[in-house]
Design a protein around this motif. Structure first.
Motif, PDB file in Angstrom:
ATOM      1  N   LEU A  23       0.822  -1.209   0.000  1.00 36.59           N
ATOM      2  CA  LEU A  23       0.000   0.000   0.000  1.00 36.59           C
ATOM      3  C   LEU A  23       0.859   1.263   0.000  1.00 36.59           C
ATOM      4  O   LEU A  23       0.427   2.308  -0.497  1.00 36.59           O
ATOM      5  N   ALA A  24       2.073   1.172   0.543  1.00 35.53           N
ATOM      6  CA  ALA A  24       2.981   2.323   0.507  1.00 35.53           C
ATOM      7  C   ALA A  24       3.350   2.675  -0.930  1.00 35.53           C
ATOM      8  O   ALA A  24       3.572   3.846  -1.255  1.00 35.53           O
ATOM      9  N   ILE A  25       3.419   1.673  -1.790  1.00 36.02           N
ATOM     10  CA  ILE A  25       3.671   1.930  -3.212  1.00 36.02           C
ATOM     11  C   ILE A  25       2.490   2.686  -3.812  1.00 36.02           C
ATOM     12  O   ILE A  25       2.660   3.652  -4.565  1.00 36.02           O
ATOM     13  N   LEU A  26       1.281   2.270  -3.445  1.00 36.25           N
ATOM     14  CA  LEU A  26       0.073   2.933  -3.943  1.00 36.25           C
ATOM     15  C   LEU A  26       0.006   4.384  -3.474  1.00 36.25           C
ATOM     16  O   LEU A  26      -0.241   5.296  -4.266  1.00 36.25           O
ATOM     17  N   LYS A  27       0.263   4.595  -2.185  1.00 33.25           N
ATOM     18  CA  LYS A  27       0.204   5.968  -1.680  1.00 33.25           C
ATOM     19  C   LYS A  27       1.340   6.813  -2.251  1.00 33.25           C
ATOM     20  O   LYS A  27       1.173   8.009  -2.510  1.00 33.25           O
ATOM     21  N   GLY A  28       2.497   6.206  -2.462  1.00 30.06           N
ATOM     22  CA  GLY A  28       3.599   6.941  -3.076  1.00 30.06           C
ATOM     23  C   GLY A  28       3.241   7.421  -4.469  1.00 30.06           C
ATOM     24  O   GLY A  28       3.534   8.560  -4.845  1.00 30.06           O
ATOM     25  N   ALA A  29       2.591   6.551  -5.247  1.00 33.64           N
ATOM     26  CA  ALA A  29       2.154   6.949  -6.587  1.00 33.64           C
ATOM     27  C   ALA A  29       1.119   8.068  -6.498  1.00 33.64           C
ATOM     28  O   ALA A  29       1.138   9.019  -7.289  1.00 33.64           O
ATOM     29  N   ARG A  30       0.232   7.960  -5.526  1.00 35.11           N
ATOM     30  CA  ARG A  30      -0.781   9.009  -5.328  1.00 35.11           C
ATOM     31  C   ARG A  30      -0.119  10.348  -5.001  1.00 35.11           C
ATOM     32  O   ARG A  30      -0.446  11.380  -5.584  1.00 35.11           O
ATOM     33  N   ASN A  31       0.844  10.334  -4.070  1.00 33.91           N
ATOM     34  CA  ASN A  31       1.535  11.569  -3.701  1.00 33.91           C
ATOM     35  C   ASN A  31       2.332  12.135  -4.874  1.00 33.91           C
ATOM     36  O   ASN A  31       2.419  13.348  -5.057  1.00 33.91           O
ATOM     37  N   GLY A  32       2.927  11.248  -5.671  1.00 31.39           N
ATOM     38  CA  GLY A  32       3.658  11.703  -6.846  1.00 31.39           C
ATOM     39  C   GLY A  32       2.750  12.395  -7.841  1.00 31.39           C
ATOM     40  O   GLY A  32       3.100  13.439  -8.402  1.00 31.39           O
ATOM     41  N   PHE A  33       1.579  11.826  -8.061  1.00 37.13           N
ATOM     42  CA  PHE A  33       0.631  12.424  -9.002  1.00 37.13           C
ATOM     43  C   PHE A  33       0.159  13.791  -8.509  1.00 37.13           C
ATOM     44  O   PHE A  33       0.130  14.768  -9.266  1.00 37.13           O
ATOM     45  N   VAL A  34      -0.185  13.868  -7.224  1.00 34.33           N
ATOM     46  CA  VAL A  34      -0.672  15.130  -6.655  1.00 34.33           C
ATOM     47  C   VAL A  34       0.415  16.194  -6.694  1.00 34.33           C
ATOM     48  O   VAL A  34       0.183  17.339  -7.101  1.00 34.33           O
ATOM     49  N   PHE A 196      19.346  11.436  -0.407  1.00 38.89           N
ATOM     50  CA  PHE A 196      18.178  11.726   0.428  1.00 38.89           C
ATOM     51  C   PHE A 196      18.101  10.778   1.613  1.00 38.89           C
ATOM     52  O   PHE A 196      17.782  11.185   2.732  1.00 38.89           O
ATOM     53  N   ARG A 197      18.399   9.514   1.384  1.00 37.74           N
ATOM     54  CA  ARG A 197      18.295   8.540   2.470  1.00 37.74           C
ATOM     55  C   ARG A 197      19.501   8.585   3.410  1.00 37.74           C
ATOM     56  O   ARG A 197      19.356   8.455   4.624  1.00 37.74           O
ATOM     57  N   GLU A 198      20.688   8.786   2.859  1.00 39.02           N
ATOM     58  CA  GLU A 198      21.899   8.670   3.672  1.00 39.02           C
ATOM     59  C   GLU A 198      22.498  10.008   4.105  1.00 39.02           C
ATOM     60  O   GLU A 198      23.137  10.085   5.149  1.00 39.02           O
ATOM     61  N   LYS A 199      22.316  11.065   3.292  1.00 35.50           N
ATOM     62  CA  LYS A 199      22.952  12.351   3.599  1.00 35.50           C
ATOM     63  C   LYS A 199      21.996  13.495   3.275  1.00 35.50           C
ATOM     64  O   LYS A 199      22.352  14.446   2.572  1.00 35.50           O
ATOM     65  N   ARG A 200      20.791  13.406   3.778  1.00 35.29           N
ATOM     66  CA  ARG A 200      19.768  14.382   3.409  1.00 35.29           C
ATOM     67  C   ARG A 200      20.092  15.793   3.877  1.00 35.29           C
ATOM     68  O   ARG A 200      19.575  16.767   3.320  1.00 35.29           O
ATOM     69  N   ASP A 201      20.945  15.931   4.873  1.00 37.48           N
ATOM     70  CA  ASP A 201      21.298  17.263   5.359  1.00 37.48           C
ATOM     71  C   ASP A 201      22.130  18.044   4.349  1.00 37.48           C
ATOM     72  O   ASP A 201      22.323  19.252   4.503  1.00 37.48           O
ATOM     73  N   GLN A 212      10.472  14.253   1.049  1.00 31.21           N
ATOM     74  CA  GLN A 212       9.823  13.758   2.266  1.00 31.21           C
ATOM     75  C   GLN A 212       8.361  13.424   1.979  1.00 31.21           C
ATOM     76  O   GLN A 212       7.851  12.371   2.373  1.00 31.21           O
ATOM     77  N   TYR A 213       7.691  14.324   1.275  1.00 32.02           N
ATOM     78  CA  TYR A 213       6.279  14.122   0.931  1.00 32.02           C
ATOM     79  C   TYR A 213       6.099  12.909   0.025  1.00 32.02           C
ATOM     80  O   TYR A 213       5.178  12.105   0.210  1.00 32.02           O
ATOM     81  N   LEU A 214       6.996  12.758  -0.942  1.00 35.61           N
ATOM     82  CA  LEU A 214       6.841  11.699  -1.936  1.00 35.61           C
ATOM     83  C   LEU A 214       7.196  10.317  -1.400  1.00 35.61           C
ATOM     84  O   LEU A 214       6.463   9.349  -1.631  1.00 35.61           O
TER      85      LEU A 214
END
Length: 232
Positions: A23-34, A196-201, A212-214
């Motif tokens: 479901l995280a894949i589904l919500k990720g696609a939704r957030n990407g579209f929005v 983004f995952r290892e050195k996001r700062d 973060q949103y996506l």
């Protein structure tokens, strides 16, 4: 079954831990579209009003096409990226490894953004600029640029007498080789996902907020409503 019962059933279904990763894949696609629609729609509208000619219908058609392409591509990328992460995690016995994000971004960048067109090129150039910037030293003074003392060459005149800009005629822009652009896009996305995952700062704050949103906000929800309708 009434509406409340249906909603309660769906809420229970989507909050079942066993279904989370899919479901995280589904919500990720939704957030990407929005997100793609929010970013590209206003930009395309302004660009069409300022720079494009043609009827209002033609301009709105351009806005629709650009927004649709940006939204769908971002939705596809997030879905492919998250799917690739899940596959790698499964192959590693349920453990996510350090460079999984790089390879997932590599696959998504090649599959979605490898085709060179105006929208993809803008997105890839944006990503590349952020990747390059992340390698710059932190908190160092800017290097002063030296002003050029060379004088501009004399302009020639057009047939109507209006002066040409310096250097006219210019060579036509040459597009990069399609295969080179595919590799370029894949590497850019692989690197930015790893950073983004290892050195996001070290990434730009605006890009971190977008990512973060996506990619991370799409990992959490507590109801069917916050899975598909609202982010939180």
């Amino acid at each position: 079954m009434n509406r409340q019962a249906v909603v309660a059933y769906l809420d229970k279904l989507v909050t079942t831990p066993a279904y989370h990763d899919v479901l995280a894949i589904l919500k990720g696609a939704r957030n990407g579209f929005v997100y793609g629609a929010r970013v590209r729609g206003p930009h395309a509208l302004v660009m069409s009003l300022i720079f494009q000619s043609g009827s209002l219908r033609q301009r709105l058609a351009y806005v629709y096409r650009a927004t649709k392409q940006h939204s769908l591509n971002l939705a596809r990328f997030v879905a492919i990226y998250k799917t690739a992460l899940l596959v790698q995690k499964s192959l590693a016995g349920g453990k996510q490894r350090k460079f999984d994000t790089f390879f997932a971004g590599l696959v998504g960048g090649w599959a979605v953004f490898g085709e060179r067109n105006a929208v993809n090129e803008q997105i890839v150039l944006y990503v590349v600029s952020r990747v390059i910037t992340s390698f710059l030293p932190r908190a160092t003074p800017p290097v002063p640029s030296s002003a050029s003392s060379a004088s501009a060459p004399a302009a020639v005149s057009a047939p109507d007498g209006f002066p040409r800009p310096p250097g006219y005629p210019y060579p036509k822009p040459r597009a990069p080789h399609p295969k080179v652009f595919e590799l370029y896009s894949a590497l850019a996305w692989g690197m930015v996902m790893y950073l983004f995952r290892e050195k996001r700062d070290r990434l730009h704050g605006g890009m971190v907020s977008s990512m973060q949103y996506l990619y991370l906000d799409s990992e959490v929800w507590n109801s069917f409503k916050t899975l598909l309708w609202h982010n939180k």
